[in-house]
Design an enzyme around this catalytic site. Structure first.
Site, PDB file in Angstrom:
ATOM      1  N   ASP A 134       0.840  -1.196   0.000  1.00  0.00           N
ATOM      2  CA  ASP A 134       0.000   0.000   0.000  1.00  0.00           C
ATOM      3  C   ASP A 134       0.876   1.248   0.000  1.00  0.00           C
ATOM      4  O   ASP A 134       1.867   1.322   0.732  1.00  0.00           O
ATOM      5  CB  ASP A 134      -0.911   0.015   1.240  1.00  0.00           C
ATOM      6  CG  ASP A 134      -2.019  -1.019   1.138  1.00  0.00           C
ATOM      7  OD1 ASP A 134      -2.628  -1.326   2.169  1.00  0.00           O
ATOM      8  OD2 ASP A 134      -2.262  -1.526   0.016  1.00  0.00           O
ATOM      9  N   THR A 135       0.422   2.226  -0.775  1.00  0.00           N
ATOM     10  CA  THR A 135       1.193   3.466  -0.952  1.00  0.00           C
ATOM     11  C   THR A 135       1.330   4.259   0.340  1.00  0.00           C
ATOM     12  O   THR A 135       0.378   4.378   1.129  1.00  0.00           O
ATOM     13  CB  THR A 135       0.495   4.368  -1.982  1.00  0.00           C
ATOM     14  OG1 THR A 135       0.125   3.570  -3.098  1.00  0.00           O
ATOM     15  CG2 THR A 135       1.397   5.497  -2.426  1.00  0.00           C
ATOM     16  N   ALA A 136       2.514   4.809   0.541  1.00  0.00           N
ATOM     17  CA  ALA A 136       2.755   5.720   1.668  1.00  0.00           C
ATOM     18  C   ALA A 136       3.461   6.943   1.112  1.00  0.00           C
ATOM     19  O   ALA A 136       4.336   6.834   0.255  1.00  0.00           O
ATOM     20  CB  ALA A 136       3.618   5.051   2.724  1.00  0.00           C
TER      21      ALA A 136
END
Lengths: 231, 204
Positions: free
Chosen positions: A29-31
């Protein structure tokens, strides 16, 4: 019983295990992290596999000390272990010097632990890239720590699934005079750009540190206000 | 061995002034009643703004000083910055406690200037830090020096006054202690400079 390293060089001079670890990060998941003049913000996707999952129990932004926090992209359990190790490093430093550790110092010491996992016998590299955000005596810092043990200081960056697109977006939007409030909005906009489905206050996590040196993870109610502002 | 802390003898004293600090020590290196040299260094400049004075067993004075030098050098290289006096003061306490069950037979005093503000800390041999007082003593002549300090000390002295008071206190103390003396050295640290002066005590 393995005394030999599992991560070994390929004939082309690559460490494939690290490349594969980076693949695991790229699937995560993008951070996003943005450093402003007077603070740093971390924003991360927290999409759950099922609506039955208790969203509030999942914590992706972890406090390492009062003025430093971290988030990740990749394998959650690996992040948990590194976050705990980081907290211990902070405390060890604190016991010795009774002084607030610098973000750069913590990053370097944690990076040592990450690098060891690429060279010691019988263990695999960590499958996470970590974004460390903090505000110390030197000012605001944003540091990315990769599975290889390499660490980089950033003005703004993204890791995970949408990293490439998000960084392109950030390159256009970032400016050095940004204040923390602008940075929060920009970070949320950037995350929204590549978000699959509807962004809500409970399927993302936002952490902010300002020049008061106190890192705060925003409650959903505050996140809701920021998201509404974006409209 | 009547007292490992009395074997080599020696005295130190530290004082706070107005935006300045002073440290003084005697110069004797003895082995019980015998005096070996009269130029033994007991106050060390750890950094431009930090002084470390050590009294006790001379071999440990030397080793502990070397250990602190190593720590601060590594810190400077790793952290790419100078160490703050309060940080160094805490480091000394940690380093002493690390040897809790096989201690360094020293009683250190740390003095420094942090952003112009005087810092003074003293410890027992296992790292109990005390930074509450404006002057501190250590060594075999300590108690005698205390008497003179209590009489002559006043808060917020300027560097010249401080040098005079600490010098007189050291000399009064060392002249009364058989194991300390054979000269004294006074260090006065201000934001601008460090002055070092050698004093004469009773040559006995």
């Amino acid at each position: 019983m393995t005394d030999f390293a599992l991560t070994t060089f390929s004939s082309k001079g690559k460490l494939l295990q690290i490349e594969y670890a980076l693949n695991a990060v790229a699937k995560g998941d993008t951070a996003i992290g943005i450093k402003a003049k007077n603070g740093v913000v971390l924003v991360v996707e927290k999409k759950q596999s099922s609506i039955l999952v208790e969203e509030s129990s999942v914590q992706k932004v972890s406090l390492l000390t009062d003025n430093i926090a971290a988030t990740y992209a990749g394998l959650g359990p690996d992040f948990r272990v590194l976050a705990q190790q980081a907290r211990k490093l902070v405390k060890k430093y604190d016991l010795k010097y009774q002084e607030e550790i610098f973000v750069q110092t913590l990053s370097r010491e944690l990076a040592e632990d990450v690098q060891v996992a690429t060279q010691r016998g019988g263990i695999r590299p960590f499958g996470v890239s970590i974004l460390i955000a903090g505000y110390d005596e030197e000012g605001p810092h944003l540091v990315q720590l990769d599975p290889s043990g390499a660490y980089y200081s950033w003005k703004a960056t993204a890791i995970g699934k949408q990293a490439k697109n998000a960084k392109a977006f950030l390159e256009k939007r970032y400016n050095a005079d940004m204040e923390i409030e602008d940075a929060i909005n920009t970070a949320l906009l950037t995350l929204k750009e590549g978000f699959e489905g509807q962004i809500t206050p409970t399927n993302i996590e936002v952490g902010v540190i300002r020049d008061d040196h106190v890192f705060r993870i925003l409650p959903p109610s505050q996140v809701k206000d920021y998201l509404e502002e974006l409209e | 061995m009547s007292g490992i802390f009395e074997y080599n003898g020696g005295s130190i004293v530290g004082m706070k002034g107005k935006n300045c600090i002073a440290m003084a020590c005697d110069r004797r290196f003895g082995q019980q009643m015998s005096t070996i040299t009269t130029n033994y260094q007991k106050v060390f400049k750890i950094q431009d703004n930090i002084l470390l004075a050590l009294s006790g067993l001379n071999t440990d004075i030397h080793t502990f000083y070397a250990l602190m030098e190593k720590e601060i050098n590594l810190y400077n290289l790793k952290e790419n910055r100078k160490m703050k006096p309060t940080t160094f003061a805490n480091l000394v306490a940690s380093a002493l406690y690390e040897r809790r069950f096989g201690p360094f037979f020293v009683t250190p005093i740390v003095a420094g200037l942090e952003n112009g503000k005087p810092i003074l800390a003293t410890y027992d041999s296992i790292g109990c830090k005390s930074d509450l007082d404006d002057f501190q003593v250590g060594g075999t002549g300590g108690n005698y020096i205390y008497g003179a300090c209590e009489a002559f000390f006043k808060p917020d002295m300027n560097p010249e006054e401080l040098e005079e008071v600490i010098g007189q206190s050291l000399v009064s103390g060392c002249d009364r202690d058989a194991l300390s003396g054979w000269g004294g050295v006074v260090y006065v640290l201000t934001e601008q400079k460090l002055t070092v002066k050698i004093l004469k005590t009773k040559q006995t």
